[in-house]
Design an enzyme around this catalytic site. Sequence first.
Site, PDB file in Angstrom:
ATOM      1  N   HIS A   1      -3.570   1.849   7.859  1.00 45.88           N
ATOM      2  CA  HIS A   1      -4.348   0.793   7.212  1.00 45.88           C
ATOM      3  C   HIS A   1      -3.785  -0.605   7.504  1.00 45.88           C
ATOM      4  O   HIS A   1      -4.408  -1.439   8.145  1.00 45.88           O
ATOM      5  CB  HIS A   1      -4.350   0.973   5.691  1.00 45.88           C
ATOM      6  CG  HIS A   1      -4.924   2.263   5.192  1.00 45.88           C
ATOM      7  ND1 HIS A   1      -6.262   2.586   5.269  1.00 45.88           N
ATOM      8  CD2 HIS A   1      -4.325   3.314   4.575  1.00 45.88           C
ATOM      9  CE1 HIS A   1      -6.461   3.767   4.717  1.00 45.88           C
ATOM     10  NE2 HIS A   1      -5.323   4.240   4.295  1.00 45.88           N
TER      11      HIS A   1
HETATM   12  O1  RIB Z   1      -6.069   1.771   0.626  1.00 49.59           O
HETATM   13  C1  RIB Z   1      -4.994   1.580   1.506  1.00 49.59           C
HETATM   14  C2  RIB Z   1      -4.098   0.483   1.024  1.00 49.59           C
HETATM   15  O2  RIB Z   1      -3.513   0.849  -0.224  1.00 49.59           O
HETATM   16  C3  RIB Z   1      -2.907   0.223   1.959  1.00 49.59           C
HETATM   17  O3  RIB Z   1      -2.535  -1.121   1.861  1.00 49.59           O
HETATM   18  C4  RIB Z   1      -1.830   1.093   1.388  1.00 49.59           C
HETATM   19  O4  RIB Z   1      -0.519   0.612   1.677  1.00 49.59           O
HETATM   20  C5  RIB Z   1      -2.100   0.963  -0.085  1.00 49.59           C
HETATM   21  O5  RIB Z   1      -1.503  -0.243  -0.524  1.00 49.59           O
END
Ligand code: RIB
Length: 316
Positions: free
Chosen positions: A245
């Site tokens: 992500h």
């Molecule tokens: O949904 C994914 C996000 O939530 C990413 O930033 C992960 O590190 C969590 O913070």
Amino acid sequence: MVAPPQRLLIDTDPGQDDAFALLLALASPEELDVLGITCVAGNVPVEKTSRNALQICELAGKREIPVFAGCDRPLAQELATAEEVHGSSGLDGATLPGPTLCLQEGHAVDFLIATLRAEPAGSITLVTLGPLTNVATALQRAPDIGPRLQRVVMMGGAFFEAGNSSPVAEFNIWVDPEAARIVCESGIPLVMAPLDVTHRALTPPFWKEALATLPAPLGPTLRGWVEFYERYDRAKYGWDGGPMHDPCTIAYLLQPQLFSGRSVPVRVETEGEFTRGMTVADWWRMSGERDNALFLTEVDREGFFRLLYERLTRLR
Ligand code: RIB
Ligand code: CA
């Protein structure tokens, strides 16, 4: 003519994927000048996200980056964390020595405000990798800093892709919808890396072996983080890899051509009984609202992991 490095502030809640984003940024000093790292409660409590950020800077050999602890709970609800994904430390999967670096004195919100007031207007990009509590608090306390930001590049949201924390909400927005709404309505130009794009940045089958070729402690640490981190989403979605992500934000800054999306109005639902924390992307501009975000939906997966690996090899 080589462009000067982009000047960044990074707000984060490490988290293994935050770690890869931070390492990618810290491995790219010719293009990215990280002025400071601010930590927020999210994946794990802020005491742990702050400690993790120090460990990541130490692992990168970047001891000079100032790291600040920030808000310990969302604006309007209790903190919900994600130990089921990241482990109790937030960086489970590898054991690093306790950081020898120390947090800076002062609160992250005060650092954000002071830095944005001191630096030339429009000269700083803010990258957010976690809930937007620090950023929203800074904007509430000092509305003048909003117009001074060049843009915010955030990992957060979901629209065509289902949520990962509710049927419609992505974690960073779901943890603090009020904060996300403040940032989305701030007028600051936004680039959003929602689940629509990050769920396409799945670690390839060879990824763990590739990371293991990096010298210790970096290689074994990264491999261990990926092994631990991806197991949750692999089991949940049946994928053969885990979504990277947060690194999508930094990769966008380095090579925007790897991504595509659309500039649209994006609003955050805070009242919906079933939709609280949803990012509502007005894809066909039916609302008449102004476009406030570049909403990314596609990524060149091969190019993304090529970039990420090549930069990690620089952290010898
Ligand atoms: O949904 C994914 C996000 O939530 C990413 O930033 C992960 O590190 C969590 O913070
Ligand atoms: Ca994160």
